[in-house]
Scaffold this active site. Structure first.
Site, PDB file in Angstrom:
ATOM      1  N   ASP A  93      -3.034  17.808 -16.931  1.00 53.85           N
ATOM      2  CA  ASP A  93      -3.331  16.423 -17.327  1.00 53.85           C
ATOM      3  C   ASP A  93      -2.724  16.230 -18.711  1.00 53.85           C
ATOM      4  OD1 ASP A  93      -4.523  14.117 -18.407  1.00 53.85           O
ATOM      5  OD2 ASP A  93      -6.340  14.369 -17.220  1.00 53.85           O
TER       6      ASP A  93
ATOM      7  N   ARG B 203       0.828  -1.222   0.000  1.00 55.50           N
ATOM      8  CA  ARG B 203       0.000   0.000   0.000  1.00 55.50           C
ATOM      9  C   ARG B 203       0.855   1.261   0.000  1.00 55.50           C
ATOM     10  NH1 ARG B 203      -1.561   2.767   4.191  1.00 55.50           N
ATOM     11  NH2 ARG B 203      -1.559   1.045   5.670  1.00 55.50           N
TER      12      ARG B 203
END
Ligand code: PLP
Length: 386
Positions: free
Chosen positions: A177, A51
Site C-alpha cells: 500500500d 462497469r
C-alpha cells in the site's frame, strides 16, 4: 514522447492523454455514458461498458497511473478499500495464507482479522523490522505478503527491498500500500513489488473531494484484479475518474511542498518540551530514516506524535490549532489532525491498539500545502497552550 519517458512531473500532465484532444479539448471530457455503441466485428471482450472500467476516462487514467509508477498496468476502483479487498478476492483462494505487516491502515487490518476466516483465508501479522519473524510465519499455503510503504499511523518504513527478496525466494505475491508515499516519493514496481495499491482518495486526488482506489503493477495480476472488479461491480464512475485525473496533474507540486513542511514541522515538534515522541521518517532519530533516504525521493507529508499530557493534552491541542481541520483521512491540500485511536483505528480493540503501538494520545498530522511558517507558528502556539 512515450508514456514512460520523462520525469514524473511531465508524466503527471501528459502520460496516457489522448492527443490530439477529442474535438480539440485540452482536457479529457467526462464520458458520462454507461455504454457505448457496438462496432462491427466486436467480440464479447471488446464491449465498452462503464462497469468494465474501459471508458476513455478509465483507460487514460490507467495508462497515466501505470506510467507514474513505472509499472505495466493499472486499474481504478470505487475506493482504496475496494482495491484492497478485490486484490484478496482475485488472487487468493480458500485455504491460502497471507503474511501482513503488523501496523496497517485500520480498515485493512480489520478486514483481515474479522473477515478472512469466512472466506477460508488465514493470516499472520509480522514485525516489519524482523525478517526472522516473516520466516517463522511462512506456511506451505502462504501465497501473499502485504506491507505498507509508510505505515499508518506510526509512519514506519520497513525493509521493503527485503520484502521483495523474501517474496521471490518463497514464490509469494508481493503487495504494498503506497498511499502515504505517493508515486512522487516512491514507486514500488521499481524495486520489484508485484502490486501496489493506493487509496486514491488521498494524495493522488489531493483535494478531499472524491473516494477512489488504484491497483497498479504487473500486467497479469492487475488483469485478474480488473476481472474480479467487473464481477464485484467496483468500477469508478466517470465523474469520479475526472476528479482523480484532474487532481493527479498537480501531484508533484503538492507532494514536494508537503515534504518540505512535514520535515520542518517534525523538527519543531521534536524540539518542543510538550512532545515526547515524533514519528517521521525524515528525522535522523527515526529507525526507518536510512531506508527512507535510500528508497524514497522525499519523506512525505504524514507524521504523528505523542504529548507528555497524553490523550487529554491531545484533545486540547486539537481545539487550540487554528489552521488544521480536525478530521480523519489525509493527503489533501488542507492540513488535518486526528487521533487514530478515535478514528482510523477505532475499529480495533484497546488490546489490539496496544499491540500495534497506537496510544490514545497519538496525534496524526496530514500536512497540507499551506505556508510552512504559518503551520509551524500554529503548532507552536497550540502546543504552548496544551
Ligand atoms: N490505505 C491507507 C493507507 C489508508 O489510509 C486508507 C484510508 O484512510 C485506505 C487504504 C482506504 O482507502 P479508502 O478510504 O479510499 O477506501
Amino acid at each position: 514522447m512515450s508514456d514512460h519517458e520523462g520525469t514524473i512531473d511531465t508524466k503527471l500532465v501528459h502520460a496516457g492523454e489522448i492527443r490530439p484532444g477529442i474535438e480539440g479539448a485540452v482536457e479529457l471530457p467526462i464520458f458520462q455514458s454507461a455504454n457505448f455503441e457496438s462496432v462491427e466485428g466486436e467480440e464479447y471482450h471488446d464491449i465498452k461498458y462503464m462497469r468494465l472500467s474501459n471508458s476513455p476516462n478509465h483507460t487514460v487514467l490507467a495508462a497515466k497511473l501505470a506510467a507514474l509508477e513505472s509499472a505495466e498496468a493499472a486499474v481504478v476502483s470505487t475506493s482504496g478499500m475496494s482495491s484492497i479487498t478485490t486484490i484478496f478476492h482475485s488472487l487468493l483462494s480458500a485455504g491460502d495464507h497471507v503474511i501482513f505487516q503488523d501496523c496497517l491502515y485500520g480498515g485493512t487490518y480489520d478486514y483481515a482479522r474479522r473477515e478472512f476466516a469466512r472466506h477460508g483465508l488465514t493470516c499472520d501479522f509480522v514485525d516489519g523490522d524482523d525478517p526472522g519473524g516473516w520466516t517463522r510465519a511462512l506456511r506451505p499455503e502462504t501465497r501473499m505478503i502485504y506491507f505498507e510503504a509508510i505505515t499508518n499511523p506510526l509512519v514506519q518504513v520497513a525493509d521493503l527491498e527485503a520484502v521483495v527478496s523474501f517474496a521471490r525466494e518463497h514464490g509469494l505475491i508481493s503487495v504494498i500500500d503506497n498511499t502515504f508515499a505517493s508515486p512522487v516519493n516512491f514507486r514500488p514496481a521499481e524495486i520489484g513489488f508485484d502490486l501496489c495499491v493506493h487509496s486514491g482518495t488521498k494524495y493522488l486526488n489531493g483535494h478531499s473531494d472524491v473516494v477512489c482506489g488504484v491497483v497498479v503493477g504487473r500486467r497479469e495480476p492487475v488483469a485478474r484484479v480488473k476481472k474480479m472488479m467487473n464481477y464485484l461491480g467496483g468500477s469508478l464512475d466517470a465523474h469520479a475518474c475526472f476528479l482523480l485525473h484532474r487532481g493527479l496533474k498537480t501531484l508533484a507540486v503538492r507532494v514536494r511542498q508537503q515534504n518540505v513542511s512535514a520535515l520542518t514541522l517534525s523538527k519543531v515538534l521534536e524540539d518542543h518540551p510538550a512532545v515526547t515522541r515524533v514519528n517521521y521518517p525524515g528525522l535522523a532519530s527515526n529507525s526507518g530514516h536510512e531506508r527512507a533516504r535510500r528508497l524514497f525521493d522525499g519523506f512525505g507529508g504524514m507524521l504523528s506524535f505523542e504529548l507528555a499530557g497524553g490523550a487529554s493534552a491531545a484533545t486540547r491541542l486539537e481545539s487550540a490549532l487554528r489552521i488544521p481541520i480536525v478530521a480523519p483521512s489525509l493527503g489533501g491540500v488542507e492540513s488535518l489532525v486526528t487521533r487514530p485511536a478515535a478514528t482510523s483505528h477505532a475499529g480495533l480493540t484497546a488490546e489490539e491498539r496496544r499491540e500495534v503501538g497506537v496510544s490514545d494520545g497519538l496525534v496524526r498530522v496530514s500536512v497540507g500545502i499551506e505556508g510552512t511558517g504559518d503551520l509551524v507558528e500554529d503548532f507552536r502556539q497550540a502546543l504552548d497552550r496544551s
